[in-house]
Enzyme design. Structure first.
Site, PDB file in Angstrom:
ATOM      1  N   ALA A   1       0.974  -1.007   0.107  1.00 44.95           N
ATOM      2  CA  ALA A   1       0.130  -0.471  -0.200  1.00 44.95           C
ATOM      3  C   ALA A   1       0.287   0.937   0.104  1.00 44.95           C
ATOM      4  O   ALA A   1       1.670   1.668   1.145  1.00 44.95           O
ATOM      5  CB  ALA A   1      -0.896   0.050   1.210  1.00 44.95           C
TER       6      ALA A   1
ATOM      7  N   TYR B   1       8.435  10.879  -2.841  1.00 45.47           N
ATOM      8  CA  TYR B   1       8.731   9.461  -3.122  1.00 45.47           C
ATOM      9  C   TYR B   1       8.872   8.869  -2.740  1.00 45.47           C
ATOM     10  O   TYR B   1       8.666   7.569  -1.703  1.00 45.47           O
ATOM     11  CB  TYR B   1       7.235   9.335  -4.410  1.00 45.47           C
ATOM     12  CG  TYR B   1       7.574   8.085  -4.779  1.00 45.47           C
ATOM     13  CD1 TYR B   1       6.741   6.943  -4.304  1.00 45.47           C
ATOM     14  CD2 TYR B   1       8.716   7.459  -5.364  1.00 45.47           C
ATOM     15  CE1 TYR B   1       6.731   6.131  -4.170  1.00 45.47           C
ATOM     16  CE2 TYR B   1       8.720   5.867  -5.881  1.00 45.47           C
ATOM     17  CZ  TYR B   1       7.709   5.257  -5.134  1.00 45.47           C
ATOM     18  OH  TYR B   1       7.738   3.485  -5.397  1.00 45.47           O
TER      19      TYR B   1
END
Length: 309
Positions: free
Chosen positions: A78, A145
């Protein structure tokens, strides 16, 4: 053995879920469904997979799921995955990816989970200092990220050292295959989509930059190996072969019959020039080998994307 897969309805998570389900594991999928397609949800449910709709940052919900289904292993996929989006929304990425991984780690500790298999990213390396990139390469991510995935690695490393939690980290390079979300798809899916529409294939820069493309089914098999083998540590999951973007564009153009043009645009800020992995550690310790050939898989993807229109 019971396996809980976070993000199991996402692009990579879906293939991982199907693969380990076919290998006879009992699995539960834990996914917010925020960026997941209905078709994948329907397919997994048809196969008898329990899907819990919740976000990993919800500690109570997550640990409740672990205990209810007596999970032995957690495969943690996830995450938000767009480097460019992360530059616009850094806090969103830190919260979902880094904090989410901390929640997973703590809940696994409390629920006596045996092992976590964590999906990290080649984005943790940043601009390569040398090639091919091995697992000892410095980690200097260029985007929120990449940083969020690296923080997740560090959190899990602390839990491994302090609490004895077994952790396998798979650093994924450029994963491709059928079913990528168009909003977050890599260059392969974008090229094929534009080729089907008869639009020019846009290359940012001179096209001589290289990337390491690995098929999603090969990636799914790497996760299976990480689950069943008695290993811990960090592994690059990639093809180990550099592909120039201009050559990729030419491959796609050839497959569609040379009917599309290739155009060049200004380089994008922050793009890495060259990137490809050393995968010897995964070969030796995981006994894993990428088996899909790029050109053949491009042909399959083209046919699938055409038929789905």
């Amino acid at each position: 053995m019971n396996v809980l897969v976070t993000g199991g309805v996402g692009f990579i998570g879906y293939y991982v879920s199907l693969n380990i389900l076919c290998k006879g594991f009992d699995i539960v999928v834990y996914d917010s469904l925020e960026r997941s397609g209905y078709e994948r949800v329907a397919k997994l449910r048809k196969l008898g997979v329990k899907i819990i709709e919740a976000n990993v940052v919800n500690y109570r919900s997550f640990i409740s799921a672990l205990r209810k289904f007596s999970s032995d292993i957690v495969v943690h996929l996830a995450a938000y995955v767009s480097a460019s989006e992360s530059v616009r929304k850094p806090f969103t990425y830190f919260k979902n990816n880094a904090l989410g991984t901390a929640v997973v780690a703590e809940a696994c500790r409390r629920a006596d989970v045996e092992k976590i298999v964590y999906a990290s990213s080649a984005a943790v390396y940043g601009e390569p200092k040398y090639l091919p990139i091995d697992e000892e390469h410095p980690t200097e991510p260029l985007s929120p990220y990449g940083l969020s995935k690296l923080v997740g690695e560090l959190v899990l490393n602390q839990y491994a050292k302090n609490y004895g939690l077994k952790v396998v980290t798979l650093r994924l390079f450029n994963v491709y295959g059928p079913g990528q979300n168009p909003a977050y798809a890599g260059v392969i899916s974008r090229f094929i989509e534009r080729a089907i529409e008869g639009k020019p294939l846009i290359i940012y820069g001179d096209g001589l930059q290289t990337r390491d493309f690995v098929h999603v089914e090969d990636v799914a098999e790497a996760f299976y190996k990480a689950i069943v083998d008695n290993v811990t540590g960090i592994y690059n999951i990639a093809s180990g072969k550099p592909v120039r973007i201009i050559d990729l564009a030419r491959m796609v153009r050839e497959i569609v019959g040379n009917k599309v043009k290739i155009r060049f645009a200004s380089p994008r800020k922050g793009d890495i020039r060259h990137s490809y992995a050393c995968i010897e550690k995964a070969r030796k310790e995981l006994k894993w080998e990428p088996r899909r050939e790029l050109k053949q898989e491009l042909k399959k993807m083209l046919m699938l994307m055409k038929s789905s229109r």
